[in-house]
Write a protein that holds these residues in place. Structure first.
Motif, PDB file in Angstrom:
ATOM      1  N   TYR A 109       0.846  -1.191   0.000  1.00  0.00           N
ATOM      2  CA  TYR A 109       0.000   0.000   0.000  1.00  0.00           C
ATOM      3  C   TYR A 109       0.877   1.235   0.000  1.00  0.00           C
ATOM      4  O   TYR A 109       1.883   1.294   0.705  1.00  0.00           O
ATOM      5  CB  TYR A 109      -0.913   0.019   1.232  1.00  0.00           C
ATOM      6  CG  TYR A 109      -1.879  -1.140   1.219  1.00  0.00           C
ATOM      7  CD1 TYR A 109      -3.117  -1.038   0.600  1.00  0.00           C
ATOM      8  CD2 TYR A 109      -1.524  -2.354   1.798  1.00  0.00           C
ATOM      9  CE1 TYR A 109      -3.985  -2.121   0.563  1.00  0.00           C
ATOM     10  CE2 TYR A 109      -2.380  -3.438   1.754  1.00  0.00           C
ATOM     11  CZ  TYR A 109      -3.613  -3.314   1.140  1.00  0.00           C
ATOM     12  OH  TYR A 109      -4.461  -4.397   1.088  1.00  0.00           O
ATOM     13  N   SER A 120      -4.804   6.073   0.911  1.00  0.00           N
ATOM     14  CA  SER A 120      -3.888   4.988   0.549  1.00  0.00           C
ATOM     15  C   SER A 120      -4.392   4.292  -0.706  1.00  0.00           C
ATOM     16  O   SER A 120      -5.573   4.371  -1.042  1.00  0.00           O
ATOM     17  CB  SER A 120      -3.738   3.987   1.699  1.00  0.00           C
ATOM     18  OG  SER A 120      -4.942   3.305   1.917  1.00  0.00           O
ATOM     19  N   LYS A 147       4.705   6.978   1.532  1.00  0.00           N
ATOM     20  CA  LYS A 147       4.957   5.908   2.495  1.00  0.00           C
ATOM     21  C   LYS A 147       4.527   4.607   1.825  1.00  0.00           C
ATOM     22  O   LYS A 147       3.496   4.551   1.170  1.00  0.00           O
ATOM     23  CB  LYS A 147       4.178   6.131   3.776  1.00  0.00           C
ATOM     24  CG  LYS A 147       4.661   7.355   4.531  1.00  0.00           C
ATOM     25  CD  LYS A 147       4.038   7.452   5.888  1.00  0.00           C
ATOM     26  CE  LYS A 147       4.497   8.686   6.627  1.00  0.00           C
ATOM     27  NZ  LYS A 147       5.876   8.703   7.003  1.00  0.00           N
ATOM     28  N   MET A 152       3.972   0.382   2.498  1.00  0.00           N
ATOM     29  CA  MET A 152       3.849  -0.691   3.474  1.00  0.00           C
ATOM     30  C   MET A 152       3.575  -2.004   2.743  1.00  0.00           C
ATOM     31  O   MET A 152       2.591  -2.119   2.020  1.00  0.00           O
ATOM     32  CB  MET A 152       2.701  -0.435   4.456  1.00  0.00           C
ATOM     33  CG  MET A 152       2.595  -1.528   5.512  1.00  0.00           C
ATOM     34  SD  MET A 152       1.135  -1.382   6.554  1.00  0.00           S
ATOM     35  CE  MET A 152      -0.143  -1.945   5.443  1.00  0.00           C
ATOM     36  N   ARG A 171       4.060  -5.379   7.251  1.00  0.00           N
ATOM     37  CA  ARG A 171       3.411  -4.198   7.844  1.00  0.00           C
ATOM     38  C   ARG A 171       4.390  -3.107   8.292  1.00  0.00           C
ATOM     39  O   ARG A 171       4.054  -2.261   9.096  1.00  0.00           O
ATOM     40  CB  ARG A 171       2.516  -4.587   9.015  1.00  0.00           C
ATOM     41  CG  ARG A 171       1.488  -5.602   8.701  1.00  0.00           C
ATOM     42  CD  ARG A 171       0.255  -4.940   8.247  1.00  0.00           C
ATOM     43  NE  ARG A 171      -0.795  -5.958   8.045  1.00  0.00           N
ATOM     44  CZ  ARG A 171      -1.823  -5.754   7.295  1.00  0.00           C
ATOM     45  NH1 ARG A 171      -1.983  -4.610   6.696  1.00  0.00           N
ATOM     46  NH2 ARG A 171      -2.726  -6.687   7.136  1.00  0.00           N
ATOM     47  N   VAL A 178       6.212   0.267   7.666  1.00  0.00           N
ATOM     48  CA  VAL A 178       5.994   1.466   6.862  1.00  0.00           C
ATOM     49  C   VAL A 178       7.346   2.107   6.575  1.00  0.00           C
ATOM     50  O   VAL A 178       8.126   2.381   7.489  1.00  0.00           O
ATOM     51  CB  VAL A 178       5.069   2.460   7.595  1.00  0.00           C
ATOM     52  CG1 VAL A 178       4.910   3.732   6.781  1.00  0.00           C
ATOM     53  CG2 VAL A 178       3.716   1.814   7.880  1.00  0.00           C
ATOM     54  N   ARG A 179       7.621   2.326   5.295  1.00  0.00           N
ATOM     55  CA  ARG A 179       8.888   2.921   4.877  1.00  0.00           C
ATOM     56  C   ARG A 179       8.627   4.271   4.221  1.00  0.00           C
ATOM     57  O   ARG A 179       7.752   4.385   3.363  1.00  0.00           O
ATOM     58  CB  ARG A 179       9.591   2.007   3.874  1.00  0.00           C
ATOM     59  CG  ARG A 179      10.022   0.684   4.456  1.00  0.00           C
ATOM     60  CD  ARG A 179      10.530  -0.227   3.330  1.00  0.00           C
ATOM     61  NE  ARG A 179      11.068  -1.463   3.853  1.00  0.00           N
ATOM     62  CZ  ARG A 179      10.366  -2.575   4.016  1.00  0.00           C
ATOM     63  NH1 ARG A 179       9.090  -2.597   3.715  1.00  0.00           N
ATOM     64  NH2 ARG A 179      10.941  -3.668   4.478  1.00  0.00           N
ATOM     65  N   ASP A 180       9.398   5.288   4.603  1.00  0.00           N
ATOM     66  CA  ASP A 180       9.355   6.575   3.914  1.00  0.00           C
ATOM     67  C   ASP A 180      10.148   6.432   2.626  1.00  0.00           C
ATOM     68  O   ASP A 180      11.244   5.859   2.622  1.00  0.00           O
ATOM     69  CB  ASP A 180       9.971   7.679   4.777  1.00  0.00           C
ATOM     70  CG  ASP A 180       9.084   8.043   5.944  1.00  0.00           C
ATOM     71  OD1 ASP A 180       7.864   8.177   5.732  1.00  0.00           O
ATOM     72  OD2 ASP A 180       9.602   8.200   7.058  1.00  0.00           O
TER      73      ASP A 180
END
Length: 80
Positions: A17, A24, A52, A54, A59, A61-63
């Motif tokens: 996502y 999202s 972001k 994911m 699960r 979350v990465r910038d």
């Protein structure tokens, strides 16, 4: 064409996502490394320069920063 990636990516097929601006969108990660990913989406009408990401399986979350765009795919660099 010359390869410009700093690290080779592994081919994957992961549901993920993308989030930004309070909304999202479901997408699919098609290649992945420790430094970034290639993402395929049904519609990339409006993807911000910073997002972001994911992966559904972990699960986390990465910038990310969008570094390229072509057709229905984008390439991102992980910022964290």
């Amino acid at each position: 064409m010359e390869e410009r990636r700093r690290q080779q990516r592994a081919t994957v097929d992961e549901v993920a996502y993308i989030a930004g601006d309070g909304s999202s969108m479901r997408c699919r990660v098609v290649s992945l490394s420790d430094l970034g990913a290639a993402i395929e989406m049904a519609d990339k009408v409006y993807v911000r320069p910073r997002i972001k990401l994911m992966l559904e399986k972990d699960r986390i979350v990465r910038d990310c920063r969008v570094v390229w765009s072509s057709g229905n795919r984008i390439g991102v660099e992980f910022l964290d």
